[in-house]
Design a protein around this motif. Structure first.
Motif, PDB file in Angstrom:
ATOM      1  N   LYS A  76       5.596  10.268   2.972  1.00  0.00           N
ATOM      2  CA  LYS A  76       4.455  10.232   2.046  1.00  0.00           C
ATOM      3  C   LYS A  76       4.915   9.644   0.713  1.00  0.00           C
ATOM      4  O   LYS A  76       6.031   9.879   0.267  1.00  0.00           O
ATOM      5  CB  LYS A  76       3.900  11.639   1.846  1.00  0.00           C
ATOM      6  CG  LYS A  76       2.623  11.711   1.011  1.00  0.00           C
ATOM      7  CD  LYS A  76       2.109  13.144   0.979  1.00  0.00           C
ATOM      8  CE  LYS A  76       0.835  13.242   0.148  1.00  0.00           C
ATOM      9  NZ  LYS A  76       1.085  13.034  -1.296  1.00  0.00           N
ATOM     10  N   ASP A  77       4.062   8.845   0.099  1.00  0.00           N
ATOM     11  CA  ASP A  77       4.282   8.168  -1.180  1.00  0.00           C
ATOM     12  C   ASP A  77       5.173   6.929  -1.070  1.00  0.00           C
ATOM     13  O   ASP A  77       5.392   6.236  -2.069  1.00  0.00           O
ATOM     14  CB  ASP A  77       4.872   9.109  -2.238  1.00  0.00           C
ATOM     15  CG  ASP A  77       3.925  10.249  -2.588  1.00  0.00           C
ATOM     16  OD1 ASP A  77       2.696  10.003  -2.584  1.00  0.00           O
ATOM     17  OD2 ASP A  77       4.403  11.365  -2.839  1.00  0.00           O
ATOM     18  N   THR A  85      -0.409   7.783   1.935  1.00  0.00           N
ATOM     19  CA  THR A  85      -1.006   8.965   1.314  1.00  0.00           C
ATOM     20  C   THR A  85      -1.046  10.168   2.250  1.00  0.00           C
ATOM     21  O   THR A  85      -1.285  11.293   1.803  1.00  0.00           O
ATOM     22  CB  THR A  85      -2.440   8.643   0.828  1.00  0.00           C
ATOM     23  OG1 THR A  85      -3.167   7.972   1.864  1.00  0.00           O
ATOM     24  CG2 THR A  85      -2.384   7.745  -0.400  1.00  0.00           C
ATOM     25  N   LYS A  86      -0.791   9.932   3.543  1.00  0.00           N
ATOM     26  CA  LYS A  86      -0.693  11.068   4.463  1.00  0.00           C
ATOM     27  C   LYS A  86       0.174  10.668   5.652  1.00  0.00           C
ATOM     28  O   LYS A  86      -0.086   9.656   6.314  1.00  0.00           O
ATOM     29  CB  LYS A  86      -2.074  11.521   4.958  1.00  0.00           C
ATOM     30  CG  LYS A  86      -2.012  12.765   5.850  1.00  0.00           C
ATOM     31  CD  LYS A  86      -3.405  13.206   6.310  1.00  0.00           C
ATOM     32  CE  LYS A  86      -3.330  14.448   7.198  1.00  0.00           C
ATOM     33  NZ  LYS A  86      -4.671  14.860   7.690  1.00  0.00           N
ATOM     34  N   SER A  87       1.206  11.455   5.898  1.00  0.00           N
ATOM     35  CA  SER A  87       2.090  11.219   7.048  1.00  0.00           C
ATOM     36  C   SER A  87       2.800  12.507   7.395  1.00  0.00           C
ATOM     37  O   SER A  87       2.842  13.448   6.605  1.00  0.00           O
ATOM     38  CB  SER A  87       3.117  10.122   6.729  1.00  0.00           C
ATOM     39  OG  SER A  87       4.005  10.555   5.709  1.00  0.00           O
ATOM     40  N   ARG A 115       6.005   3.054  -0.133  1.00  0.00           N
ATOM     41  CA  ARG A 115       5.203   1.843  -0.229  1.00  0.00           C
ATOM     42  C   ARG A 115       5.435   0.991   1.012  1.00  0.00           C
ATOM     43  O   ARG A 115       6.569   0.834   1.469  1.00  0.00           O
ATOM     44  CB  ARG A 115       5.586   1.053  -1.476  1.00  0.00           C
ATOM     45  CG  ARG A 115       5.479   1.837  -2.780  1.00  0.00           C
ATOM     46  CD  ARG A 115       4.049   1.994  -3.237  1.00  0.00           C
ATOM     47  NE  ARG A 115       3.491   0.726  -3.708  1.00  0.00           N
ATOM     48  CZ  ARG A 115       2.235   0.561  -4.095  1.00  0.00           C
ATOM     49  NH1 ARG A 115       1.385   1.578  -4.022  1.00  0.00           N
ATOM     50  NH2 ARG A 115       1.801  -0.619  -4.520  1.00  0.00           N
ATOM     51  N   GLU A 153      -2.572   7.960   6.831  1.00  0.00           N
ATOM     52  CA  GLU A 153      -3.392   7.286   5.839  1.00  0.00           C
ATOM     53  C   GLU A 153      -2.579   6.349   4.953  1.00  0.00           C
ATOM     54  O   GLU A 153      -1.424   6.639   4.610  1.00  0.00           O
ATOM     55  CB  GLU A 153      -4.093   8.307   4.927  1.00  0.00           C
ATOM     56  CG  GLU A 153      -5.148   9.146   5.619  1.00  0.00           C
ATOM     57  CD  GLU A 153      -5.815  10.141   4.662  1.00  0.00           C
ATOM     58  OE1 GLU A 153      -5.414  10.156   3.465  1.00  0.00           O
ATOM     59  OE2 GLU A 153      -6.701  10.875   5.091  1.00  0.00           O
ATOM     60  N   LEU A 154      -3.200   5.230   4.582  1.00  0.00           N
ATOM     61  CA  LEU A 154      -2.685   4.305   3.573  1.00  0.00           C
ATOM     62  C   LEU A 154      -3.742   4.165   2.488  1.00  0.00           C
ATOM     63  O   LEU A 154      -4.908   3.867   2.786  1.00  0.00           O
ATOM     64  CB  LEU A 154      -2.395   2.936   4.187  1.00  0.00           C
ATOM     65  CG  LEU A 154      -1.272   2.853   5.228  1.00  0.00           C
ATOM     66  CD1 LEU A 154      -1.267   1.470   5.880  1.00  0.00           C
ATOM     67  CD2 LEU A 154       0.085   3.132   4.588  1.00  0.00           C
ATOM     68  N   ASP A 155      -3.342   4.413   1.246  1.00  0.00           N
ATOM     69  CA  ASP A 155      -4.295   4.352   0.122  1.00  0.00           C
ATOM     70  C   ASP A 155      -5.540   5.177   0.389  1.00  0.00           C
ATOM     71  O   ASP A 155      -6.669   4.788   0.041  1.00  0.00           O
ATOM     72  CB  ASP A 155      -4.698   2.896  -0.168  1.00  0.00           C
ATOM     73  CG  ASP A 155      -3.566   2.090  -0.794  1.00  0.00           C
ATOM     74  OD1 ASP A 155      -2.579   2.716  -1.245  1.00  0.00           O
ATOM     75  OD2 ASP A 155      -3.666   0.855  -0.821  1.00  0.00           O
ATOM     76  N   GLY A 156      -5.357   6.323   1.051  1.00  0.00           N
ATOM     77  CA  GLY A 156      -6.467   7.224   1.316  1.00  0.00           C
ATOM     78  C   GLY A 156      -7.372   6.800   2.452  1.00  0.00           C
ATOM     79  O   GLY A 156      -8.374   7.458   2.730  1.00  0.00           O
ATOM     80  N   ARG A 216       0.834  -1.205   0.000  1.00  0.00           N
ATOM     81  CA  ARG A 216       0.000   0.000   0.000  1.00  0.00           C
ATOM     82  C   ARG A 216       0.870   1.255   0.000  1.00  0.00           C
ATOM     83  O   ARG A 216       2.047   1.205   0.352  1.00  0.00           O
ATOM     84  CB  ARG A 216      -0.943   0.000   1.208  1.00  0.00           C
ATOM     85  CG  ARG A 216      -1.921  -1.185   1.195  1.00  0.00           C
ATOM     86  CD  ARG A 216      -2.929  -1.112   2.328  1.00  0.00           C
ATOM     87  NE  ARG A 216      -3.866  -2.232   2.296  1.00  0.00           N
ATOM     88  CZ  ARG A 216      -4.981  -2.264   1.564  1.00  0.00           C
ATOM     89  NH1 ARG A 216      -5.296  -1.227   0.808  1.00  0.00           N
ATOM     90  NH2 ARG A 216      -5.774  -3.318   1.600  1.00  0.00           N
ATOM     91  N   THR A 217       0.255   2.362  -0.371  1.00  0.00           N
ATOM     92  CA  THR A 217       0.975   3.636  -0.478  1.00  0.00           C
ATOM     93  C   THR A 217       0.599   4.552   0.675  1.00  0.00           C
ATOM     94  O   THR A 217      -0.590   4.679   1.023  1.00  0.00           O
ATOM     95  CB  THR A 217       0.641   4.337  -1.812  1.00  0.00           C
ATOM     96  OG1 THR A 217       1.022   3.483  -2.901  1.00  0.00           O
ATOM     97  CG2 THR A 217       1.394   5.656  -1.925  1.00  0.00           C
TER      98      THR A 217
END
Length: 377
Positions: A276-277, A204-206, A279, A213-216, A201-202
Motif C-alpha cells: 500500500k502507498d 490505495t488498497k492491497s 507507486r 485499488e489504484l488511486d481509489g 498511480r498510487t
C-alpha cells in the motif's frame, strides 16, 4: 567440475549433447521441462537410471534453455559433479505451511550453516508469494550467504507448476540447493530493459501480493482500460504490460507480473508483494531492449569475477519470451557472447526471477528480467 547435458523430446529417450565421456558419481542433476512432460510418471525413473547416485531436482518451465538454444515442450538435463566443493538439497511445500515467509525460514533452518556459501532456489510459481518466500531467507543474507533462483513456469497457461527433489514432480514444492566450499565462486545478476509509460498511480488498497485499488479505483478495471482489446486475453496479455512498483523515493523499482485475476473480487494477484502507498506504472519493451538488457545482466554477473564461469544457470521471464517470439534465442546468445563459450548453459523461462540488484546484498523477486547465476570451482 564435470558436466553432462542431455535433451529429451516428446516420446524420445534422452539424447546426450555434451559430456559423453564423463562418468559422474553423485551429481546434482537439474531437470527443467514442460509441465506436461514432467507429469509423465516414468520420467523420474528414466533420469534415475541415467544417474543412480544423482540428486535430482525438477522444475517446470515456460521454455527450456540449454546451450545456446531455447526449447519448447521438451526436457533438458544438466548433471554437475563438483570436484572440490559440495552441496545439499532441502525442500518444503506450500501445503505444509501456509505462510510463505515462515516456509522460507523453515527450509533455511534445515541447512548446516558451517561453510554454507550460496543457496539456489527453484520454487513453485503458481501460488507462492515470492517476496515473502525470499524474506524467509533473510538470515542467509545477514550471514553473507548469496541467494538467487526462480519460480517455475507453465508456458503461458498459468494452470499449475511442478517441482521436486528425488521424486516425481508435484505441485507446491520449494527446492533449495545449498553450496559449500572455499574454492567455489558464484556470482549472479539481473536486468530487465523494460520502460515505464503512462501515468504513475498510487496503490490505495492491497494485501501482500493481491492488488485491490489504484488511486481509489478498482485496479483490475483500470488495468483493463489500459489494455483495451487485449483485456480479453488476460492473464496472458498482462505479461506484455507488467507493473513497475516503487515502494518509496529511495528504493529501486521492481517489476511485477500478474499471475491471476479474480473477476468476482475485481483483484489481481501478482508474483510478489505490492505494498500500500507504493507507486506503480505500466511497462513495455521491444525485442532490442530485451536483448540489450540480457547483455547488461551478463556484464554485471561477470564484473569482479576471479575465474571464468564453468556453469551458467539462466532464468528469464516468460513475458520476455512472448515479446521476443521467434527471436527468443537472441538473448541467450547475447549472454554467451559476454560470459564466454566455456561455460555449460542451462536454465528456463519462469514466472519470476530471484537475485539482488547490482551492488546490493538483498535478494529480491523480479519479473521480466534476465537473471543469471555463474559457477566455477
Amino acid at each position: 567440475m564435470k558436466i553432462v547435458q542431455a535433451v529429451k523430446e516428446v516420446a524420445e529417450p534422452f539424447k546426450l549433447i555434451s559430456g559423453e565421456n564423463q562418468t559422474l558419481d553423485n551429481p546434482l542433476v537439474l531437470v527443467f521441462g514442460n509441465r506436461y512432460a514432467l507429469e509423465d510418471k516414468s520420467l523420474y525413473n528414466e533420469v534415475k537410471e541415467l544417474f543412480p547416485g544423482g540428486h535430482i531436482v525438477f522444475g517446470s518451465t515456460a521454455g527450456e534453455i540449454i546451450g545456446d538454444s531455447v526449447q519448447q515442450g521438451s526436457v533438458s538435463l544438466t548433471a554437475i559433479e563438483f570436484e572440490r566443493c559440495s552441496f545439499t538439497v532441502k525442500r518444503g511445500n506450500v501445503s505444509d505451511i501456509d505462510d510463505d515467509l515462515v516456509l522460507g525460514e523453515t527450509i533455511l533452518s534445515e541447512f548446516p550453516k558451517e561453510g554454507l556459501k550460496y543457496i539456489f532456489l527453484i520454487s513453485e510459481g503458481s501460488s507462492v508469494n515470492g517476496s515473502a518466500l525470499i524474506g524467509g531467507f533473510e538470515d542467509a543474507r545477514l550471514n553473507h550467504i548469496g541467494i538467487s533462483g526462480g519460480l517455475c513456469g507453465d508456458d503461458d497457461r498459468f494452470e499449475k507448476t511442478l517441482a521436486s527433489y528425488n521424486e516425481s514432480p508435484k505441485e507446491g514444492e520449494i527446492i533449495a540447493i545449498g553450496f559449500y566450499g572455499e574454492s567455489l565462486e558464484i556470482t549472479s545478476a539481473n536486468y530487465g530493459g523494460w520502460t515505464p509509460f503512462g501515468p504513475e498511480r498510487t496503490i490505495t488498497k492491497s494485501e501482500n501480493n493481491i492488488l485491490y485499488e489504484l488511486d481509489g479505483q478498482p485496479a483490475l478495471d483500470l488495468y483493463k482500460k489500459y489494455l483495451g482489446d487485449k483485456a480479453q486475453e488476460l492473464p496472458t496479455s498482462a505479461l506484455l504490460f507488467p507493473l513497475s512498483v516503487r515502494v518509496n523515493e529511495n528504493s529501486e523499482p521492481v517489476v511485477r507480473t500478474i499471475l491471476t485475476i479474480d473477476e468476482t473480487a475485481n483483484t489481481m494477484t501478482l508474483a510478489g508483494d505490492v505494498p500500500k502507498d507504493a507507486r506503480v506504472q505500466l511497462m513495455m519493451a521491444t525485442v532490442d531492449d530485451i536483448v540489450d538488457a540480457a547483455s547488461v545482466a551478463a556484464q554485471y554477473a561477470m564484473d569482479n569475477r576471479k575465474n571464468e564461469p564453468e556453469l551458467a544457470i539462466l532464468i528469464s521471464c516468460v513475458g520476455r519470451k512472448l515479446v521476443m517470439d521467434q527471436r527468443t534465442e537472441e538473448e541467450v546468445e547475447e549472454v554467451i557472447s559476454v560470459i564466454g563459450s566455456g561455460a555449460a548453459v542451462t536454465g528456463f523461462y519462469s514466472y519470476g526471477e530471484m537475485a539482488p540488484f547490482v551492488g546490493q546484498d538483498a535478494c529480491k523477486l523480479h519479473n521480466q528480467t534476465m537473471t543469471l547465476t555463474l559457477f566455477s570451482e
